[in-house]
Design an enzyme around this catalytic site. Structure first.
Site, short mmCIF file in Angstrom:
data_model
loop_
_atom_site.label_atom_id
_atom_site.label_comp_id
_atom_site.label_asym_id
_atom_site.label_seq_id
_atom_site.Cartn_x
_atom_site.Cartn_y
_atom_site.Cartn_z
N GLY A 161 -8.14 -7.83 -0.30
CA GLY A 161 -8.38 -8.83 0.72
C GLY A 161 -7.74 -10.16 0.40
O GLY A 161 -6.65 -10.22 -0.16
N GLY B 291 -12.50 -4.01 1.77
CA GLY B 291 -13.88 -3.55 1.95
C GLY B 291 -14.29 -2.54 0.89
O GLY B 291 -15.42 -2.56 0.39
N LYS C 36 -18.78 -16.11 3.91
CA LYS C 36 -20.20 -15.87 4.24
C LYS C 36 -20.99 -15.24 3.10
O LYS C 36 -20.57 -14.25 2.52
CB LYS C 36 -20.28 -14.92 5.44
N ARG D 55 0.83 -1.21 0.00
CA ARG D 55 0.00 0.00 0.00
C ARG D 55 0.87 1.27 0.00
O ARG D 55 0.45 2.29 -0.54
CB ARG D 55 -0.93 -0.01 1.20
#
Ligand code: 3PG
Length: 399
Positions: free
Chosen positions: A356, A379, A199, A38
């Site tokens: 992610g 996210g 999920k 990053r």
């Protein structure tokens, strides 16, 4: 949402104090940065500002400090790394927008660079407190947001400060938004999206939004078992969200109505329990999706599924991938995720990996340079795929 935002090239930065929000939320271990990806991704913007004689005030959050300043969350380690990459000193402030930061910002000369302390050391940051936004803005003439990874947060340093300063984007935000924006708004077809992860609940809006746009939607990972249950299969001890079975049925019906091909696993790798430690030994078997025994759980896609999914990728012109196919931290259960990374790496399509876990998988496997774009946002890229407005981008000036 309008993604056509003014950038650092559309504003005169020379001699100006530029508050530049980056996402320096990098992983560390015992005070050492374990991936500087990053920081490296922010360098083109920082270099542009320095080369154009701006007085650069960098800022970022790191981690989730809850009780004010804490040495383990200090950005001093990041200042050191930027300074190495830039080849010049980066002055580290002792606070975020207090007396030390203000004095150091005031003392900057053209081309100088400083870094504020972790913005989350201030309680007002995550509350998007106007007082903090004003204090940050008071140090600068221009706000540049280059923190794509934090663009889904409406915090004082990511969005609030734009109420008080002319606000434009940096090169990283521009690149992320243009590549992903084009893929979603005007993709070269066939457009294939691959979704994984544990999920279904985390991806409800992504599935719904992508079904409006793609030709093929592939679902793997833990979330696939709720779809399998929705098809009437018994899934043993696999991850299952009973509250989302009807949702999965709705999505399968929506795919059919829209003529979108929805690909689900046809075989899975099962084990009697989740490996502990996660990368420890595990005894597995491979079965058809409708033959998972009651006392077993699915932990990866099987080889036939990997081939089915890779085949869809082979004929695609645009591929978006978010979420691993199995417990990729475990070598025995990583094969499905590796197969997807390999399929993207081999493809001539525009390939985009959301941040992610799937980004980490591509990097760990050494495929990163064969992917068109790996997002720096986890996210944030997910919310982008949901079609949501990202506050850190919405607050910037339109072109
Ligand atoms: C990230 O790592 O995804 C971003 O830096 C945002 O961090 P956060 O989830 O703590 O807001």
């Amino acid at each position: 949402m309008n993604y056509n935002k003014k950038s650092i090239e559309d504003i005169d930065v020379s001699g100006k104090r530029v508050l530049c929000r980056c996402d320096f939320n990098v992983p560390t271990k015992n005070g050492v940065i374990t991936s500087d990806k990053r920081i490296v991704a922010a360098m083109p913007t920082i270099e542009y500002l320095v080369n154009h004689n701006a007085r650069v005030i960098l800022c970022s959050h790191m981690g989730k400090p809850k009780n004010g300043p804490a040495p383990e969350f200090s950005l001093a380690v990041v200042a050191k790394r930027i300074s190495e990459l830039l080849g010049k000193e980066v002055v580290m402030a002792a606070d975020v927008a207090g007396a030390d930061a203000k004095a150091k910002a005031a003392a900057l000369k053209d081309g100088d660079v400083m870094l504020l302390e972790n913005t989350r050391f201030e309680k007002g940051e995550t509350k998007n407190d106007p007082e903090l936004s004003k204090a940050l803005a008071s140090m600068a003439d221009i706000f540049v947001n280059d923190a794509f990874g934090s663009a889904h947060r409406a915090h004082a340093s990511t969005a609030g400060v734009a109420d008080y300063l002319p606000a434009v984007c940096g090169y990283l935000v521009q690149k992320e938004v243009s590549i992903m924006g084009k893929a979603l708004a005007n993709p070269e077809r066939p457009f294939v999206a691959i979704l994984g992860g544990a999920k279904v609940a985390d991806k409800l809006n992504v599935i719904n939004n992508l079904l409006e746009k793609v030709d093929t939607l592939i679902i793997g990972g833990g979330m696939a078992y709720t779809f399998a249950a929705a098809k009437g299969y018994s899934v043993g001890k696999s991850l299952l969200d009973e509250t989302k079975i009807d949702y999965c049925k709705d999505m399968m019906a929506k795919a059919e109505a829209k003529g979108v091909k929805l690909l689900l696993p046809i075989d899975v790798v099962i084990a009697s329990s989740f490996p502990s430690p996660i990368d420890g030994p595990v005894e597995t078997a491979t079965v058809a999706i409708d033959a998972i025994p009651d006392d077993m759980e699915g932990l990866d896609i099987g080889p036939k599924t990997a081939e089915l999914f890779a085949d869809a990728v082979r004929s695609a012109k645009t591929v978006v991938w978010n979420g691993p196919m199995g417990v990729f931290e475990n070598p025995t259960l990583a094969k499905g995720t590796i197969a997807m990374a390999q399929a993207l790496a081999d493809s001539d399509a525009t390939t985009i990996v959301g941040g992610g876990d799937s980004a980490a998988a591509c990097e760990q496997l050494g495929f990163a340079d064969k992917i068109t774009h790996i997002s720096t946002g986890g996210g944030a890229s997910l919310e982008f795929l949901e079609g949501k407005e990202l506050p850190g981008i919405a607050c910037l000036q339109d072109k």
